[in-house]
Design an enzyme around this catalytic site. Structure first.
Site, PDB file in Angstrom:
ATOM      1  N   ARG A  94     148.990 112.822 -15.131  1.00  0.00           N
ATOM      2  CA  ARG A  94     149.524 111.571 -14.619  1.00  0.00           C
ATOM      3  C   ARG A  94     148.416 110.526 -14.643  1.00  0.00           C
ATOM      4  NH1 ARG A  94     151.165 115.654 -11.038  1.00  0.00           N
ATOM      5  NH2 ARG A  94     153.434 115.988 -10.918  1.00  0.00           N
ATOM      6  N   LYS A 136     150.496 115.561  -7.246  1.00  0.00           N
ATOM      7  CA  LYS A 136     151.370 115.216  -6.125  1.00  0.00           C
ATOM      8  C   LYS A 136     151.293 116.294  -5.045  1.00  0.00           C
ATOM      9  CE  LYS A 136     154.770 112.354  -8.534  1.00  0.00           C
ATOM     10  NZ  LYS A 136     156.196 112.201  -8.864  1.00  0.00           N
ATOM     11  N   HIS A 182     152.937 106.881 -18.630  1.00  0.00           N
ATOM     12  CA  HIS A 182     153.673 108.135 -18.458  1.00  0.00           C
ATOM     13  C   HIS A 182     154.243 108.643 -19.779  1.00  0.00           C
ATOM     14  CE1 HIS A 182     154.284 110.447 -14.854  1.00  0.00           C
ATOM     15  NE2 HIS A 182     155.516 110.759 -15.193  1.00  0.00           N
ATOM     16  N   ARG A 228     152.355 111.439 -21.228  1.00  0.00           N
ATOM     17  CA  ARG A 228     152.665 112.697 -20.515  1.00  0.00           C
ATOM     18  C   ARG A 228     153.961 113.299 -21.047  1.00  0.00           C
ATOM     19  NH1 ARG A 228     151.833 115.486 -15.526  1.00  0.00           N
ATOM     20  NH2 ARG A 228     153.712 115.844 -14.279  1.00  0.00           N
ATOM     21  N   HIS A 282     154.498 120.539 -12.007  1.00  0.00           N
ATOM     22  CA  HIS A 282     155.813 120.384 -11.392  1.00  0.00           C
ATOM     23  C   HIS A 282     156.054 121.498 -10.373  1.00  0.00           C
ATOM     24  CE1 HIS A 282     157.507 118.016 -15.071  1.00  0.00           C
ATOM     25  NE2 HIS A 282     156.853 117.246 -14.243  1.00  0.00           N
ATOM     26  N   TYR A 308     162.581 118.099 -20.499  1.00  0.00           N
ATOM     27  CA  TYR A 308     161.946 118.074 -21.812  1.00  0.00           C
ATOM     28  C   TYR A 308     162.672 118.964 -22.819  1.00  0.00           C
ATOM     29  CZ  TYR A 308     158.404 115.591 -19.257  1.00  0.00           C
ATOM     30  OH  TYR A 308     157.762 114.673 -18.473  1.00  0.00           O
TER      31      TYR A 308
END
Length: 301
Positions: free
Chosen positions: A149, A173, A244, A247, A270, A279
């Site tokens: 990120r 995150k 992004h 990514r 994730h 994806y």
């Protein structure tokens, strides 16, 4: 200060001190709740106890009429749900109105993905005769090699780099730490930047941060966004490209080349594999496009 402003400040203090949320998350909550309280004042609502499900549904309806993206509305619902849970626990409201508001269904969103050729165009766009050009090329190589990120990229420090092992350590995150492999090409550019350019950019303001701007300060997310937009325009890529996008392109390209979905989940950081599964939809869409273009009997005569 009005009651609404006081509630907002108290809530932001709570998520900062007691929940330890990131600055990005706090900023999102502040933005959403400021918009909500502005709506309440426009409706001449002066107390949280006047807010019921119909007020909230009318507010969300106004957002949709204003053309806000579905994911923006979903984020707003999350912000309001968290705030009213706090308000109810602290007896600011007698009843939590969000208990009667269903979350909107998430729209199917396929992010823009660059082709390998477009990635190459973007990587080769910086002017390597300048120090900032070498920095930018290195930054792009690292983003595409790792799928980081942009917030993770700009917060990289020297302690996060383990180039002798071919690894980068980062915090994503939820303050979740992960180790990401970095390929030989990106590692080579990082070594060149660290040896030849970084000492010339740093003026002791941010001695531990890897990527600096031309003033010797830590590069910001907005700075990266601006750089990429300029390069995209310069090379003539017409897609809606943001930091992004690299990514997304990283994840799509390694999936198309046989990577396991669980591995991609770990690389991207994730928490839920359902986030990573977007994806596979991109890969299937691209597969269908290639089939339509390539198969002699795929198109109608």
């Amino acid at each position: 200060m009005t009651d609404f402003e006081t509630y907002l400040q108290d809530y932001l203090q709570y998520v900062t001190v007691e929940r330890g949320l990131s600055q990005n998350t706090r900023s999102s909550y502040q933005l959403d709740l400021t918009a909500f309280f502005k709506y309440l004042r426009a409706q001449e609502i002066t107390s949280l106890d006047q807010v019921d499900r119909f007020v909230i549904l009318a507010f969300l309806g106004d957002l949709e009429k204003a053309g806000k993206a579905r994911n923006t509305v979903i984020r707003m619902v999350t912000s309001l749900r968290k705030f009213f849970q706090f308000a109810h626990r602290n007896q600011l409201v007698a009843v939590d109105p969000m208990l009667q508001v269903d979350p909107p269904k998430k729209g199917q969103y396929l992010p823009a993905v660059l082709s390998i050729e477009e990635v190459e165009m973007l990587l080769e766009a910086p002017d390597l005769t300048t120090n900032l050009g070498v920095r930018t090329r290195t930054m792009l190589e690292v983003m595409y090699a790792t799928g980081m990120r942009v917030s993770e990229l700009v917060n990289l420090t020297f302690d996060n780099l383990h180039l002798d092992l071919g690894l980068i350590q980062t915090v994503g995150k939820g303050d979740k730490e992960r180790i990401i492999p970095i390929g030989d090409t990106a590692a080579m550019w990082l070594q060149r930047y660290l040896n030849d350019v970084r000492p010339l950019l740093g003026r002791e303001q941010d001695p531990k941060v890897v990527f600096l701007n031309d003033h010797g300060h830590q590069l910001t997310r907005q700075g990266v966004w601006k750089i990429i937009k300029q390069l995209v325009a310069a090379v003539g890529i017409t897609k809606d490209v943001s930091p992004h996008t690299l990514r997304h392109s990283f994840a799509t390209h390694i999936l198309e080349n046989g990577a396991d979905l669980r591995i991609v989940q770990e690389l991207l950081g994730h928490a839920d594999i359902s986030t990573t599964q977007i994806y596979t939809h991109i890969s299937n869409k691209r597969l269908a496009e290639v089939y339509e273009r390539s198969h002699p009997r795929a198109q109608k005569n």
